[in-house]
Design a protein around this motif. Structure first.
Motif, PDB file in Angstrom:
ATOM      1  N   GLY A 139       0.811  -1.219   0.000  1.00 33.67           N
ATOM      2  CA  GLY A 139       0.000   0.000   0.000  1.00 33.67           C
ATOM      3  C   GLY A 139       0.840   1.263   0.000  1.00 33.67           C
ATOM      4  N   PRO A 140       1.307   1.695   1.193  1.00 34.90           N
ATOM      5  CA  PRO A 140       2.096   2.931   1.277  1.00 34.90           C
ATOM      6  C   PRO A 140       3.300   2.958   0.344  1.00 34.90           C
ATOM      7  N   ALA A 141       3.995   1.833   0.207  1.00 33.65           N
ATOM      8  CA  ALA A 141       5.173   1.820  -0.659  1.00 33.65           C
ATOM      9  C   ALA A 141       4.794   2.094  -2.113  1.00 33.65           C
ATOM     10  N   ILE A 142       3.697   1.490  -2.562  1.00 34.74           N
ATOM     11  CA  ILE A 142       3.241   1.721  -3.935  1.00 34.74           C
ATOM     12  C   ILE A 142       2.787   3.170  -4.110  1.00 34.74           C
ATOM     13  N   MET A 143       1.993   3.627  -3.144  1.00 35.13           N
ATOM     14  CA  MET A 143       1.433   4.975  -3.241  1.00 35.13           C
ATOM     15  C   MET A 143       2.537   6.032  -3.301  1.00 35.13           C
ATOM     16  N   TYR A 144       3.448   5.996  -2.334  1.00 33.65           N
ATOM     17  CA  TYR A 144       4.505   7.001  -2.304  1.00 33.65           C
ATOM     18  C   TYR A 144       5.525   6.777  -3.418  1.00 33.65           C
ATOM     19  N   GLY A 145       5.680   5.511  -3.834  1.00 31.52           N
ATOM     20  CA  GLY A 145       6.580   5.227  -4.945  1.00 31.52           C
ATOM     21  C   GLY A 145       6.082   5.855  -6.241  1.00 31.52           C
ATOM     22  N   ILE A 146       4.786   5.732  -6.507  1.00 34.02           N
ATOM     23  CA  ILE A 146       4.199   6.341  -7.708  1.00 34.02           C
ATOM     24  C   ILE A 146       4.270   7.866  -7.620  1.00 34.02           C
ATOM     25  N   GLN A 147       3.995   8.389  -6.417  1.00 37.75           N
ATOM     26  CA  GLN A 147       4.109   9.842  -6.218  1.00 37.75           C
ATOM     27  C   GLN A 147       5.516  10.334  -6.573  1.00 37.75           C
ATOM     28  N   THR A 148       6.507   9.646  -6.030  1.00 35.65           N
ATOM     29  CA  THR A 148       7.896  10.046  -6.241  1.00 35.65           C
ATOM     30  C   THR A 148       8.280   9.932  -7.713  1.00 35.65           C
ATOM     31  N   LEU A 149       7.916   8.807  -8.329  1.00 37.82           N
ATOM     32  CA  LEU A 149       8.251   8.593  -9.740  1.00 37.82           C
ATOM     33  C   LEU A 149       7.586   9.654 -10.619  1.00 37.82           C
ATOM     34  N   THR A 150       6.308   9.937 -10.349  1.00 38.11           N
ATOM     35  CA  THR A 150       5.584  10.949 -11.134  1.00 38.11           C
ATOM     36  C   THR A 150       6.249  12.313 -11.008  1.00 38.11           C
ATOM     37  N   LEU A 151       6.622  12.650  -9.780  1.00 37.14           N
ATOM     38  CA  LEU A 151       7.240  13.948  -9.546  1.00 37.14           C
ATOM     39  C   LEU A 151       8.577  14.058 -10.268  1.00 37.14           C
ATOM     40  N   PHE A 152       9.383  12.983 -10.199  1.00 34.56           N
ATOM     41  CA  PHE A 152      10.665  12.993 -10.900  1.00 34.56           C
ATOM     42  C   PHE A 152      10.477  13.102 -12.416  1.00 34.56           C
ATOM     43  N   VAL A 153       9.556  12.300 -12.951  1.00 35.90           N
ATOM     44  CA  VAL A 153       9.339  12.261 -14.396  1.00 35.90           C
ATOM     45  C   VAL A 153       8.832  13.616 -14.911  1.00 35.90           C
ATOM     46  N   CYS A 154       7.964  14.251 -14.150  1.00 34.89           N
ATOM     47  CA  CYS A 154       7.400  15.536 -14.589  1.00 34.89           C
ATOM     48  C   CYS A 154       8.305  16.724 -14.256  1.00 34.89           C
ATOM     49  N   LEU A 155       8.888  16.679 -13.062  1.00 34.14           N
ATOM     50  CA  LEU A 155       9.577  17.858 -12.552  1.00 34.14           C
ATOM     51  C   LEU A 155      10.961  18.054 -13.157  1.00 34.14           C
ATOM     52  N   ILE A 156      11.722  16.964 -13.278  1.00 38.68           N
ATOM     53  CA  ILE A 156      13.100  17.098 -13.755  1.00 38.68           C
ATOM     54  C   ILE A 156      13.152  17.627 -15.200  1.00 38.68           C
TER      55      ILE A 156
END
Length: 582
Positions: A139-156
């Motif tokens: 649960g939490p690992a997937i949720m925060y993992g997707i959050q982090t990946l999305t932020l990196f992919v969009c933000l960088i």
């Protein structure tokens, strides 16, 4: 993450909820990226106003518009974040529920040797603490993992588009952080495993201490047990501290590296602003970007810790899930069991102790017969009952039920046809009524009282304040030994099976009560196959057949009159107990 592949079937089961949660997570992160760019625009508008390039009314209008957009994006991001938790975190709870059921169902199918090899506390810890650790991954690992990946992919990419030089220097610390996380994660995995193993040891120790509290008090061992617990607690503290010391490196390292990134933004951005290459708003925007990366980068370490703990826990769970039961139901169709039992040259050796309990014994019990087994302790009497219920399979020879090999009977049909009363009566922490009803779920109150009267325990029950609604302590500690045995007999009588297995179940009752119970049992077990294990001749003398065992071999066989007319173990036992009674 090889051990965690076991969870893939659950991810597949809840794939639609997970996919919805992932989409919502991505949308939530995208909305959160709106704020920095409009903060940048706001700063540039104010700069334009201060430089006299735009009027006050225009800057007010622009700021009002930007603030509304920022507030709207924040509200939408918050809404989608809420929906994200309602999907992905809920899925983790479903996975936890399914995994606990899978482990518990598997426990029930495993044979008795498994429970002899493993401690109850360890079994409990794997289905509770270990599954909880795995849930965090689901649960939490997937949720925060997707959050982090999305932020990196969009933000960088966005950062490189707006100011590539600042972006390059800002992201320099990230590869360093990745290497450090990888090295620390390997240590965490090893130490997480040790922590989980310690928790199993602690669970076992406390469970055994609470179960054996009467023995501890009787031997005045409270101080010793306290000292042992203190030693365990110190060991647990040291083990947990070893893990905590490694975990403690994560956040300081991340804050340090994020701080370095902020310094790069201010220094490099300041130089470029002075040179006229970027606007002042870009510096403010990048500071917000860096701080937006603070939590995701920190989460990378936290996620790594979660995954390593989950991997260690799932490995422990898989160790038991890979255990295969030796007693397998090889026949799917239900089979009728009437009660004829035949042993053909049966030998049996216990796997855990290598003790041979039975040595090539043979006998036939016709359906409806009552047969008693007598002999010294360790003669193999109880083993016969365990083999009839197929709690174990024979080492050599063959057991036939109704002239059919026992392995060719449906296992559920066989055990449904058996009412067993073990030597050590086991009662659950429930009402007396429900403990008796364990033999028949839909039994009425009248049926329960009838069998309680047959087991000569009804009068004891109604003397209790709450009578049949009396809640028993763990393992029935509220009752005396004799009362527990009689409640267990009532439970078996209520089931009304075709085969009764009574394993020395009257050892804790007085002779008068025993005679009354035996009289009732004889009436209740008419036309039922009944096997009685006992050390008392009084429990066996009315049986159709008596079999005497010694060191796993049959040394005498016949009814009471036949055996009492020849010299041997039975006659001597009968005379000794008759003299003792007189």
């Amino acid at each position: 993450m090889q051990e965690l592949r076991h969870l893939n079937k659950y991810f597949k089961k809840y794939r639609f909820k997970l996919l919805l949660g992932i989409v919502i997570t991505i949308v939530a992160r995208v909305f959160s990226l709106v704020m920095p760019s409009y903060v940048s625009k706001s700063v540039d508008s104010i700069k334009e106003y201060l430089d006299g390039n735009i009027t006050g009314s225009i800057v007010k209008g622009q700021l009002f518009e930007y603030i509304l957009i920022i507030i709207g994006a924040a509200l939408l991001s918050g809404l989608f974040t809420f929906l994200m938790r309602q999907t992905i975190i809920n899925v983790s709870r479903y996975i936890e529920y399914d995994l606990k059921n899978e482990v518990f169902d598997h426990y029930q199918f495993l044979n008795l040797n498994f429970y002899k090899r493993n401690r109850i506390g360890d079994l409990m810890n794997r289905i509770s603490e270990d599954v909880t650790q795995v849930r965090m991954y689901g649960g939490p690992a997937i949720m925060y993992g997707i959050q982090t990946l999305t932020l990196f992919v969009c933000l960088i990419p966005l950062m490189f588009i707006k100011a590539p030089t600042i972006a390059f220097y800002t992201l320099i610390p990230l590869p360093i952080l990745s290497i450090l996380i990888y090295q620390i994660s390997k240590i965490i995995h090893k130490r997480s495993t040790k922590v989980q193993e310690y928790l199993s040891t602690l669970s076992t120790f406390t469970q055994e201490s609470f179960s054996g509290v009467s023995v501890i008090k009787a031997y005045n061992l409270e101080g010793t047990i306290n000292n042992d617990l203190t030693d365990l607690a110190i060991e647990g503290k040291n083990t947990s501290m070893d893990l905590a010391k490694v975990n403690a490196w994560f956040f300081p390292l991340m804050i340090l590296l994020i701080g370095i990134s902020n310094l790069f933004v201010i220094y490099i951005g300041g130089k470029q602003y002075i040179d006229g290459k970027i606007g002042l708003g870009i510096i403010a925007e990048f500071i917000l970007y860096v701080n937006m990366l603070t939590w995701p980068v920190a989460v990378v370490g936290w996620l790594t810790s979660i995954v390593q703990r989950a991997e260690a826990s799932q490995k422990r769970i898989n160790e038991f899930l890979k255990e295969q039961p030796t007693i397998k139901n090889e026949v799917l169709e239900n089979t009728l069991v009437t009660g004829k039992i035949e042993f053909k040259n049966v030998s049996f050796t216990y796997e855990d102790t290598n003790i041979t309990a039975l040595k090539s014994i043979s006998f036939i019990i016709e359906a409806g017969e009552t047969v008693a087994f007598l002999g010294k302790t360790g003669a193999g009497k109880s083993t016969i009952l365990d083999l009839v219920a197929r709690l174990y399979d024979v080492s050599e020879g063959e057991i036939l039920i109704d002239d059919i090999p026992i392995k060719k009977l449906n296992l559920n049909s066989l055990r449904n046809a058996i009412g067993a009363v073990p030597q050590d009566a086991f009662l659950f922490s429930d009402t007396i009524e429900n403990n008796i009803r364990f033999g028949k779920e839909d039994a009425t109150k009248a049926e329960i009282e009838t069998v309680a009267k047959s087991a000569v325990v009804h009068d004891n029950i109604i003397d209790f304040t709450n009578q049949y609604n009396t809640i028993l302590g763990e393992r029935g500690i509220t009752l005396s030994g004799g009362q527990k045995q009689r409640v267990s007999i009532a439970r078996a009588l209520l089931k009304d099976p075709n085969i009764y297995l009574f394993d020395d179940c009257l050892s804790a009752v007085d002779t008068e009560t025993e005679e009354e119970i035996l009289k009732n049992l004889k009436q209740a077990s008419q036309h039922k196959t009944t096997l009685i294990v006992s050390h008392r001749v009084s429990s066996a003398k009315n049986a159709d057949k008596i079999i005497i065992l010694d060191h796993g071999e049959i040394i005498q066989e016949g009814n009471h009159e036949e055996l009492n007319n020849i010299e041997g173990y039975y006659k001597q036992l009968y005379l000794d107990q008759l003299t003792e009674k007189e």
